[in-house]
Write a protein that holds these residues in place. Structure first.
Motif, mmCIF file in Angstrom:
data_model
loop_
_atom_site.group_PDB
_atom_site.id
_atom_site.type_symbol
_atom_site.label_atom_id
_atom_site.label_comp_id
_atom_site.label_asym_id
_atom_site.label_seq_id
_atom_site.Cartn_x
_atom_site.Cartn_y
_atom_site.Cartn_z
ATOM 1 N N GLU A 39 -2.554 -9.333 2.787
ATOM 2 C CA GLU A 39 -1.168 -9.217 3.254
ATOM 3 C C GLU A 39 -0.426 -8.210 2.385
ATOM 4 O O GLU A 39 -0.360 -8.371 1.170
ATOM 5 C CB GLU A 39 -0.467 -10.574 3.186
ATOM 6 N N THR A 40 0.119 -7.158 3.014
ATOM 7 C CA THR A 40 0.869 -6.141 2.275
ATOM 8 C C THR A 40 2.378 -6.377 2.335
ATOM 9 O O THR A 40 3.122 -5.720 1.625
ATOM 10 C CB THR A 40 0.588 -4.734 2.828
ATOM 11 N N CYS A 41 2.803 -7.263 3.202
ATOM 12 C CA CYS A 41 4.220 -7.591 3.412
ATOM 13 C C CYS A 41 5.002 -6.433 4.023
ATOM 14 O O CYS A 41 6.237 -6.398 3.952
ATOM 15 C CB CYS A 41 4.880 -8.101 2.139
ATOM 16 N N ALA A 42 4.300 -5.485 4.627
ATOM 17 C CA ALA A 42 4.970 -4.372 5.317
ATOM 18 C C ALA A 42 5.863 -4.925 6.419
ATOM 19 O O ALA A 42 5.450 -5.798 7.188
ATOM 20 C CB ALA A 42 3.947 -3.412 5.904
ATOM 21 N N ASP A 55 0.807 -1.222 0.000
ATOM 22 C CA ASP A 55 0.000 0.000 0.000
ATOM 23 C C ASP A 55 0.839 1.271 0.000
ATOM 24 O O ASP A 55 0.341 2.336 -0.350
ATOM 25 C CB ASP A 55 -0.941 0.019 1.204
ATOM 26 N N ASN A 56 2.106 1.164 0.381
ATOM 27 C CA ASN A 56 2.990 2.330 0.443
ATOM 28 C C ASN A 56 4.111 2.278 -0.588
ATOM 29 O O ASN A 56 5.000 3.126 -0.571
ATOM 30 C CB ASN A 56 3.604 2.436 1.845
ATOM 31 N N ASP A 57 4.079 1.313 -1.463
ATOM 32 C CA ASP A 57 5.129 1.123 -2.458
ATOM 33 C C ASP A 57 5.039 2.212 -3.530
ATOM 34 O O ASP A 57 4.005 2.858 -3.704
ATOM 35 C CB ASP A 57 4.984 -0.262 -3.097
ATOM 36 N N THR A 94 -5.148 5.564 -9.492
ATOM 37 C CA THR A 94 -5.627 6.554 -8.532
ATOM 38 C C THR A 94 -4.446 7.228 -7.833
ATOM 39 O O THR A 94 -4.499 8.416 -7.521
ATOM 40 C CB THR A 94 -6.561 5.892 -7.492
ATOM 41 N N ALA A 95 -3.368 6.470 -7.628
ATOM 42 C CA ALA A 95 -2.168 6.999 -6.976
ATOM 43 C C ALA A 95 -1.257 7.741 -7.957
ATOM 44 O O ALA A 95 -0.186 8.204 -7.575
ATOM 45 C CB ALA A 95 -1.400 5.859 -6.299
ATOM 46 N N GLY A 96 -1.660 7.823 -9.233
ATOM 47 C CA GLY A 96 -0.879 8.582 -10.198
ATOM 48 C C GLY A 96 -0.076 7.757 -11.183
ATOM 49 O O GLY A 96 0.586 8.303 -12.067
ATOM 50 N N TRP A 97 -0.112 6.443 -11.082
ATOM 51 C CA TRP A 97 0.623 5.583 -12.007
ATOM 52 C C TRP A 97 -0.069 5.595 -13.365
ATOM 53 O O TRP A 97 -1.286 5.553 -13.458
ATOM 54 C CB TRP A 97 0.671 4.166 -11.445
ATOM 55 N N THR A 98 0.724 5.665 -14.425
ATOM 56 C CA THR A 98 0.164 5.669 -15.771
ATOM 57 C C THR A 98 0.633 4.475 -16.601
ATOM 58 O O THR A 98 0.085 4.214 -17.663
ATOM 59 C CB THR A 98 0.564 6.940 -16.530
ATOM 60 N N GLY A 99 1.658 3.814 -16.156
ATOM 61 C CA GLY A 99 2.238 2.726 -16.930
ATOM 62 C C GLY A 99 3.401 3.207 -17.783
ATOM 63 O O GLY A 99 4.170 2.410 -18.298
ATOM 64 N N ASN A 150 4.810 4.024 -7.191
ATOM 65 C CA ASN A 150 3.947 3.843 -8.361
ATOM 66 C C ASN A 150 2.679 3.058 -8.046
ATOM 67 O O ASN A 150 2.211 2.256 -8.846
ATOM 68 C CB ASN A 150 4.708 3.161 -9.503
ATOM 69 N N GLY A 151 2.133 3.287 -6.865
ATOM 70 C CA GLY A 151 0.903 2.603 -6.487
ATOM 71 C C GLY A 151 1.069 1.098 -6.375
ATOM 72 O O GLY A 151 0.107 0.358 -6.533
ATOM 73 N N GLY A 152 2.284 0.654 -6.104
ATOM 74 C CA GLY A 152 2.539 -0.776 -5.966
ATOM 75 C C GLY A 152 2.922 -1.462 -7.264
ATOM 76 O O GLY A 152 3.084 -2.673 -7.306
ATOM 77 N N MET A 153 3.098 -0.694 -8.327
ATOM 78 C CA MET A 153 3.474 -1.280 -9.617
ATOM 79 C C MET A 153 4.998 -1.354 -9.714
ATOM 80 O O MET A 153 5.643 -0.686 -10.527
ATOM 81 C CB MET A 153 2.883 -0.470 -10.775
ATOM 82 N N THR A 154 5.558 -2.182 -8.872
ATOM 83 C CA THR A 154 7.002 -2.407 -8.820
ATOM 84 C C THR A 154 7.253 -3.908 -8.914
ATOM 85 O O THR A 154 6.309 -4.707 -8.861
ATOM 86 C CB THR A 154 7.595 -1.891 -7.497
ATOM 87 N N ASP A 155 8.498 -4.294 -9.020
ATOM 88 C CA ASP A 155 8.814 -5.725 -9.054
ATOM 89 C C ASP A 155 8.349 -6.415 -7.773
ATOM 90 O O ASP A 155 7.789 -7.510 -7.822
ATOM 91 C CB ASP A 155 10.316 -5.943 -9.244
ATOM 92 N N THR A 156 8.573 -5.775 -6.636
ATOM 93 C CA THR A 156 8.138 -6.366 -5.374
ATOM 94 C C THR A 156 6.620 -6.430 -5.313
ATOM 95 O O THR A 156 6.052 -7.424 -4.856
ATOM 96 C CB THR A 156 8.707 -5.578 -4.182
ATOM 97 N N GLY A 157 5.955 -5.400 -5.795
ATOM 98 C CA GLY A 157 4.499 -5.414 -5.836
ATOM 99 C C GLY A 157 3.972 -6.560 -6.680
ATOM 100 O O GLY A 157 2.993 -7.231 -6.316
#
Length: 102
Positions: free
Chosen positions: A38-41, A11-13, A90-95, A15-22
């Motif tokens: 589970e967010t894995c925080a 939830d805090n990653d 919603t968090a601003g990620w566009t791809g 690009n709105g969680g659009m990362t390798d870890t996400g």
């Protein structure tokens, strides 16, 4: 002594969680390796790597193709991905970030 680096949580990653870890976390959720909430925080890098290895083993069963998944798993996977993309937008990620290296 240095405090070990931990993951901020999906939830805090960036690009709105659009990362390798996400992606690892979403895959693990889809395969039922962790609960969907589970967010894995607070997870340490070796914990993220372990869940990646397990998710990768699940992907291998389907030739790393969504289309090869059983219908119920594919539906769950697509739902999780669609929700994640909507939240990321919603968090601003566009791809567009994924195209920066091209």
């Amino acid at each position: 002594m240095l405090k070990p680096k931990t993951y901020v949580g999906l939830d805090n990653d960036l690009n709105g969680g659009m990362t390798d870890t996400g992606k690892i976390i979403r895959d693990a959720r889809a395969f039922g390796l962790i609960p969907e909430n589970e967010t894995c925080a607070g997870w340490l890098p070796h914990q993220i790597e372990a869940i990646w290895e397990r998710a990768n083993a699940e992907w291998e069963k389907y030739g790393f193709r969504v289309s090869a998944m059983p219908e119920n798993l594919r539906t769950k996977y697509m739902r999780i991905q669609s929700q994640a993309m909507a939240q990321a937008r919603t968090a601003g990620w566009t791809g567009a970030q994924e195209l920066d290296d091209d």
